[in-house]
Design a protein around this motif. Structure first.
Motif, PDB file in Angstrom:
ATOM      1  N   ILE A 146      -2.722   0.268  -4.350  1.00  9.73           N
ATOM      2  CA  ILE A 146      -2.525  -1.094  -3.877  1.00  9.73           C
ATOM      3  C   ILE A 146      -1.825  -1.890  -4.970  1.00  9.73           C
ATOM      4  O   ILE A 146      -2.339  -2.005  -6.088  1.00  9.73           O
ATOM      5  CB  ILE A 146      -3.869  -1.758  -3.506  1.00  9.73           C
ATOM      6  N   LYS A 202     -12.553   4.380  -3.504  1.00  9.56           N
ATOM      7  CA  LYS A 202     -13.875   4.098  -2.949  1.00  9.56           C
ATOM      8  C   LYS A 202     -14.499   5.434  -2.564  1.00  9.56           C
ATOM      9  O   LYS A 202     -13.822   6.325  -2.041  1.00  9.56           O
ATOM     10  CB  LYS A 202     -13.789   3.200  -1.708  1.00  9.56           C
ATOM     11  N   LYS A 251     -15.820  -3.103   0.400  1.00 12.99           N
ATOM     12  CA  LYS A 251     -15.730  -1.849   1.156  1.00 12.99           C
ATOM     13  C   LYS A 251     -15.231  -2.078   2.581  1.00 12.99           C
ATOM     14  O   LYS A 251     -14.379  -1.331   3.076  1.00 12.99           O
ATOM     15  CB  LYS A 251     -17.097  -1.157   1.178  1.00 12.99           C
ATOM     16  N   ILE A 268       0.845  -1.191   0.000  1.00  9.95           N
ATOM     17  CA  ILE A 268       0.000   0.000   0.000  1.00  9.95           C
ATOM     18  C   ILE A 268       0.878   1.238   0.000  1.00  9.95           C
ATOM     19  O   ILE A 268       1.794   1.373   0.814  1.00  9.95           O
ATOM     20  CB  ILE A 268      -0.920   0.020   1.235  1.00  9.95           C
ATOM     21  N   TYR A 289     -11.988  -4.583  -4.525  1.00  7.35           N
ATOM     22  CA  TYR A 289     -11.958  -4.816  -3.085  1.00  7.35           C
ATOM     23  C   TYR A 289     -13.308  -4.482  -2.438  1.00  7.35           C
ATOM     24  O   TYR A 289     -13.979  -3.519  -2.821  1.00  7.35           O
ATOM     25  CB  TYR A 289     -10.867  -3.965  -2.444  1.00  7.35           C
ATOM     26  N   SER A 314     -10.794  -9.412  -0.639  1.00 16.79           N
ATOM     27  CA  SER A 314      -9.431  -8.884  -0.519  1.00 16.79           C
ATOM     28  C   SER A 314      -8.683  -8.836  -1.846  1.00 16.79           C
ATOM     29  O   SER A 314      -7.466  -8.654  -1.880  1.00 16.79           O
ATOM     30  CB  SER A 314      -8.639  -9.726   0.485  1.00 16.79           C
ATOM     31  N   PRO A 357      -9.162  -7.333  -6.135  1.00 14.51           N
ATOM     32  CA  PRO A 357      -9.951  -6.379  -6.927  1.00 14.51           C
ATOM     33  C   PRO A 357     -11.193  -7.033  -7.520  1.00 14.51           C
ATOM     34  O   PRO A 357     -11.112  -8.174  -7.994  1.00 14.51           O
ATOM     35  CB  PRO A 357      -8.984  -5.940  -8.022  1.00 14.51           C
ATOM     36  N   VAL A 406      -6.726   2.615  -6.352  1.00 22.04           N
ATOM     37  CA  VAL A 406      -8.050   2.106  -5.991  1.00 22.04           C
ATOM     38  C   VAL A 406      -8.819   3.244  -5.331  1.00 22.04           C
ATOM     39  O   VAL A 406      -8.286   3.939  -4.461  1.00 22.04           O
ATOM     40  CB  VAL A 406      -7.955   0.907  -5.028  1.00 22.04           C
ATOM     41  N   TYR A 419     -13.373  -4.482   3.694  1.00 18.50           N
ATOM     42  CA  TYR A 419     -11.946  -4.803   3.616  1.00 18.50           C
ATOM     43  C   TYR A 419     -11.126  -3.539   3.370  1.00 18.50           C
ATOM     44  O   TYR A 419     -10.091  -3.320   4.020  1.00 18.50           O
ATOM     45  CB  TYR A 419     -11.700  -5.807   2.493  1.00 18.50           C
ATOM     46  N   PHE A 420     -11.558  -2.719   2.439  1.00 19.26           N
ATOM     47  CA  PHE A 420     -10.813  -1.510   2.070  1.00 19.26           C
ATOM     48  C   PHE A 420     -10.700  -0.551   3.257  1.00 19.26           C
ATOM     49  O   PHE A 420      -9.620  -0.022   3.533  1.00 19.26           O
ATOM     50  CB  PHE A 420     -11.515  -0.821   0.900  1.00 19.26           C
ATOM     51  N   TYR A 421     -11.810  -0.338   3.968  1.00 16.41           N
ATOM     52  CA  TYR A 421     -11.782   0.597   5.093  1.00 16.41           C
ATOM     53  C   TYR A 421     -11.018   0.025   6.290  1.00 16.41           C
ATOM     54  O   TYR A 421     -10.345   0.765   7.010  1.00 16.41           O
ATOM     55  CB  TYR A 421     -13.211   0.961   5.518  1.00 16.41           C
ATOM     56  N   ILE A 447      -6.991  -1.423   4.410  1.00 16.24           N
ATOM     57  CA  ILE A 447      -6.219  -0.523   3.556  1.00 16.24           C
ATOM     58  C   ILE A 447      -6.157   0.885   4.178  1.00 16.24           C
ATOM     59  O   ILE A 447      -5.088   1.356   4.560  1.00 16.24           O
ATOM     60  CB  ILE A 447      -6.803  -0.462   2.131  1.00 16.24           C
TER      61      ILE A 447
END
Length: 255
Positions: free
Chosen positions: A68, A75, A131, A14, A129, A125, A127, A73, A133-135, A138
């Protein structure tokens, strides 16, 4: 001898980088027709309470960026809050936000559920991803709010030791949001002619943060009460002056 099978899952790399100027930001339609009004009401109450400072960034359906494995990426949560960002160059419009590069990490994100599942609970986890997981992994956002206005139901997840834990509601159905030092809960009623289940803020003492329209109405009522009191005082004074004149006393001579 025990055969060891190595894990094929690798941790993502990241980085925090500016989006290319030609990067096309997602322009998906709003999936929940109530989303814009819910987001606007949350921000409006904070502004009416003078809790928004110039260095803060509060947005809705606005791109949050992370790179990533060398791929950008984005959101766009329904509502988010950053406590402090760096000012942009004069004449520049902020198209997106990359934490750590443009300011402090994102403190709060909110997603409002639509009538169909749209990934707010997804821990995918790879692509694209999920939401959650991302918040969680990441951006590592401390507070993630998921609100279903149709039930209605409210879930608040707080990051503890790298994982989200759902917070318990208090007896009033509210959850403490430490980043703003406010309670968040559901309130049923009307705003700008629209009746629905709103997300609203309460302060530490349990006082509801008013929307600007409510604050204006309250100030109008207060002014009207003051006017009525002044009118009653004037009428009492006129009545007293008339009585004194009946008794042959000049009320003006008493002042």
């Amino acid at each position: 001898m025990i055969l060891q099978i190595p894990s094929t899952k690798t941790e993502p790399t990241i980085t925090w980088e500016s989006l290319p100027t030609d990067f096309v930001l997602p322009d998906d339609p709003v999936e929940n027709i109530q989303q814009p009004t819910l987001a606007a009401a949350l921000t409006d109450a904070l502004g009416a309470a003078s809790l928004i400072q110039s260095e803060m960034l509060i947005g809705s359906n606005f791109g949050l960026v992370a790179t990533i494995n060398n791929k950008a990426v984005v959101k766009a949560p329904d509502w988010f809050y950053v406590s402090k960002v760096y000012p942009v160059t004069k004449g520049t419009v902020r198209r997106s936000y990359t934490q750590n590069l443009e300011g402090e990490p994102v403190s709060i994100v909110m997603e409002f559920l639509s009538e169909s599942e749209c990934g707010e609970f997804s821990v995918r986890s790879t692509p694209p991803y999920g939401k959650l997981y991302f918040y969680q992994y990441i951006l590592q956002v401390p507070t993630y709010v998921i609100y279903d206005p149709y039930e209605p139901s409210l879930e608040v997840r707080c990051l503890e030791n790298g994982k989200y834990n759902i917070q318990e509601l208090n007896s009033q159905g509210q959850v403490w949001i430490p980043e703003l030092e406010l309670f968040l809960g559901i309130w049923s009623g009307e705003r700008l002619g629209q009746s629905m289940n709103w997300l609203r803020w309460w302060d530490r003492s349990g006082n509801l943060l008013l929307w600007s329209a409510e604050q204006s109405e309250q100030e109008h009522l207060r002014a009207e009460q003051e006017r009525l009191r002044a009118e009653q005082e004037r009428l009492r004074a006129d009545k007293l002056a008339a009585k004194l004149r009946e008794l042959g006393i000049d009320p003006d001579a008493l002042t």
